[in-house]
Design a protein around this motif. Sequence first.
Motif, PDB file in Angstrom:
ATOM      1  N   TYR A 132     -34.957 -63.389  -5.438  1.00 37.54           N
ATOM      2  CA  TYR A 132     -35.341 -61.932  -5.641  1.00 37.54           C
ATOM      3  C   TYR A 132     -36.148 -61.688  -7.054  1.00 37.54           C
ATOM      4  O   TYR A 132     -36.892 -60.598  -7.081  1.00 37.54           O
ATOM      5  N   LYS A 133     -35.827 -62.332  -8.120  1.00 35.59           N
ATOM      6  CA  LYS A 133     -36.343 -62.408  -9.436  1.00 35.59           C
ATOM      7  C   LYS A 133     -37.864 -62.275  -9.172  1.00 35.59           C
ATOM      8  O   LYS A 133     -38.668 -61.539  -9.793  1.00 35.59           O
ATOM      9  N   GLN A 134     -38.304 -63.239  -8.473  1.00 33.01           N
ATOM     10  CA  GLN A 134     -39.585 -63.627  -8.279  1.00 33.01           C
ATOM     11  C   GLN A 134     -40.490 -62.672  -7.209  1.00 33.01           C
ATOM     12  O   GLN A 134     -41.388 -62.091  -7.455  1.00 33.01           O
ATOM     13  N   LEU A 135     -39.516 -62.102  -6.242  1.00 34.47           N
ATOM     14  CA  LEU A 135     -40.122 -60.714  -5.273  1.00 34.47           C
ATOM     15  C   LEU A 135     -40.252 -59.680  -6.150  1.00 34.47           C
ATOM     16  O   LEU A 135     -41.334 -58.732  -6.137  1.00 34.47           O
ATOM     17  N   LYS A 136     -39.506 -59.416  -7.196  1.00 33.27           N
ATOM     18  CA  LYS A 136     -39.588 -58.245  -8.054  1.00 33.27           C
ATOM     19  C   LYS A 136     -40.886 -58.228  -8.797  1.00 33.27           C
ATOM     20  O   LYS A 136     -41.415 -57.277  -8.933  1.00 33.27           O
ATOM     21  N   LYS A 137     -41.110 -59.452  -9.236  1.00 33.55           N
ATOM     22  CA  LYS A 137     -42.358 -59.488 -10.264  1.00 33.55           C
ATOM     23  C   LYS A 137     -43.441 -59.518  -9.312  1.00 33.55           C
ATOM     24  O   LYS A 137     -44.408 -58.797  -9.826  1.00 33.55           O
ATOM     25  N   GLU A 138     -43.375 -59.745  -8.263  1.00 35.64           N
ATOM     26  CA  GLU A 138     -44.432 -59.696  -7.203  1.00 35.64           C
ATOM     27  C   GLU A 138     -44.970 -58.690  -6.814  1.00 35.64           C
ATOM     28  O   GLU A 138     -46.026 -57.850  -6.526  1.00 35.64           O
ATOM     29  N   VAL A 139     -43.847 -57.603  -6.688  1.00 39.61           N
ATOM     30  CA  VAL A 139     -43.861 -56.106  -6.087  1.00 39.61           C
ATOM     31  C   VAL A 139     -44.215 -55.209  -7.332  1.00 39.61           C
ATOM     32  O   VAL A 139     -44.803 -54.234  -7.204  1.00 39.61           O
ATOM     33  N   ALA A 140     -44.111 -55.559  -8.486  1.00 37.93           N
ATOM     34  CA  ALA A 140     -44.164 -54.814  -9.740  1.00 37.93           C
ATOM     35  C   ALA A 140     -45.705 -54.356  -9.855  1.00 37.93           C
ATOM     36  O   ALA A 140     -46.699 -54.932  -9.776  1.00 37.93           O
ATOM     37  N   GLY A 141     -45.662 -52.862  -9.943  1.00 41.09           N
ATOM     38  CA  GLY A 141     -47.031 -52.345 -10.245  1.00 41.09           C
ATOM     39  C   GLY A 141     -47.890 -52.234  -8.914  1.00 41.09           C
ATOM     40  O   GLY A 141     -48.777 -51.574  -9.022  1.00 41.09           O
ATOM     41  N   LYS A 142     -47.320 -52.507  -7.861  1.00 42.02           N
ATOM     42  CA  LYS A 142     -48.017 -52.544  -6.710  1.00 42.02           C
ATOM     43  C   LYS A 142     -47.726 -51.012  -5.920  1.00 42.02           C
ATOM     44  O   LYS A 142     -46.622 -50.560  -6.115  1.00 42.02           O
ATOM     45  N   ASP A 143     -48.575 -50.462  -5.149  1.00 41.35           N
ATOM     46  CA  ASP A 143     -48.450 -49.381  -4.488  1.00 41.35           C
ATOM     47  C   ASP A 143     -48.256 -49.358  -3.103  1.00 41.35           C
ATOM     48  O   ASP A 143     -48.796 -50.067  -2.031  1.00 41.35           O
ATOM     49  N   LEU A 144     -46.890 -49.239  -2.813  1.00 45.13           N
ATOM     50  CA  LEU A 144     -46.374 -49.517  -1.292  1.00 45.13           C
ATOM     51  C   LEU A 144     -46.856 -48.468  -0.192  1.00 45.13           C
ATOM     52  O   LEU A 144     -47.360 -47.223  -0.605  1.00 45.13           O
ATOM     53  N   VAL A 145     -47.521 -48.949   0.864  1.00 41.54           N
ATOM     54  CA  VAL A 145     -47.895 -48.167   1.796  1.00 41.54           C
ATOM     55  C   VAL A 145     -46.804 -48.080   2.762  1.00 41.54           C
ATOM     56  O   VAL A 145     -46.457 -46.943   3.441  1.00 41.54           O
ATOM     57  N   PHE A 240     -41.376 -64.927   1.083  1.00 39.80           N
ATOM     58  CA  PHE A 240     -40.958 -64.729  -0.172  1.00 39.80           C
ATOM     59  C   PHE A 240     -41.747 -65.640  -0.929  1.00 39.80           C
ATOM     60  O   PHE A 240     -42.249 -66.822  -0.696  1.00 39.80           O
ATOM     61  N   PRO A 241     -41.970 -65.137  -2.228  1.00 39.26           N
ATOM     62  CA  PRO A 241     -42.808 -65.893  -3.215  1.00 39.26           C
ATOM     63  C   PRO A 241     -41.865 -67.364  -3.449  1.00 39.26           C
ATOM     64  O   PRO A 241     -40.643 -67.108  -3.414  1.00 39.26           O
ATOM     65  N   GLU A 242     -42.623 -68.300  -3.866  1.00 38.60           N
ATOM     66  CA  GLU A 242     -41.779 -69.522  -4.356  1.00 38.60           C
ATOM     67  C   GLU A 242     -40.848 -69.397  -5.281  1.00 38.60           C
ATOM     68  O   GLU A 242     -41.474 -68.697  -6.374  1.00 38.60           O
ATOM     69  N   ALA A 243     -39.620 -69.980  -5.298  1.00 36.01           N
ATOM     70  CA  ALA A 243     -38.880 -69.637  -6.564  1.00 36.01           C
ATOM     71  C   ALA A 243     -38.041 -70.815  -6.968  1.00 36.01           C
ATOM     72  O   ALA A 243     -37.750 -71.642  -6.047  1.00 36.01           O
TER      73      ALA A 243
END
Length: 300
Positions: A132-145, A240-243
């Motif tokens: 989850y921590k990796q996913l949150k980093k990955e999503v941060a600052g992106k604009d959801l469609v 999911f990003p590699e964690a």
Amino acid sequence: QISKMFGTVVVGAGIAGLARIRDLMNPMPSSPSEHLKLFGFVSRRSFGNINEAKQISLEDALSSKDIHAAFISTENRSHEETIRMFLEAGKHVLVEYPMTLSAKAAHELWEMAEQKGKVLHVEHIELLTEEYKQLKKEVAGKDLVKGTLHFTGHVLDENKSGFPAFSGIARLTWLIDLFGDLTVTSATREKQKDKNYSRMTVHFQTSNKKPLTWIEERGPGMRREKKINFCFTSGCLENFPEAPRSSVGLFMQDQNLFAKKLLGQVSKEELAAEKWRILRCLDLAEVIQQYCEEPEKIYS
């Protein structure tokens, strides 16, 4: 402050309860958990002792001056009543999610904890996983469609675990933590009693009016698994990003956080944000349940 110790009791000796007993008996060196001391555990079944931990009665746990905090690891259905008893007895409380199976009860208990000056902490280990921590980093600052979170798992006994929006609140917590506040636009549920199958589908909008879907699906032999499909203006995330693996167990991380709260080491801002998130998710779970349980609208 160094010598301040909090006597604790674990209520419930299922999988989570046993993990709690183990972690309380083996705190991480030099961590806030060293301020917690296990006095015993409460269970409806009779165990005698588990390792060095001794079984005590609920009455003793509530009345003992040596016990300052309770770890509640019972089935979901009994969380509310158990939290209430321990808060009334003037104890701090850690409870596994979902805190309660009704939003109203959650707000009442939170108010009660605040009036009594006690810590009410709800475990959310799903936010502590490396995945989850990796996913949150990955999503941060992106604009959801648009996005979908699809969970599958084995069958639960709803009499004990509650409606899927509550028993599955970990998924809702992810969505709120990743994308901010959400509004439910619709929710439905399909049940096949004979097959022991259940599928809940919830449609949300973000505050920017972007659609998010949460599917909670359970049936015999279904693997416990989460699938994501989040599309951003910059592209889609489908895996999911590699964690890395964490060296500290999830329950231990959660226990450290609870101990930090008892020691007054968590900021007012963090506590307020967490309270908002927990109560908001429970409010939404209730809205979802109401949508799903509405009688079918008949259009003539």
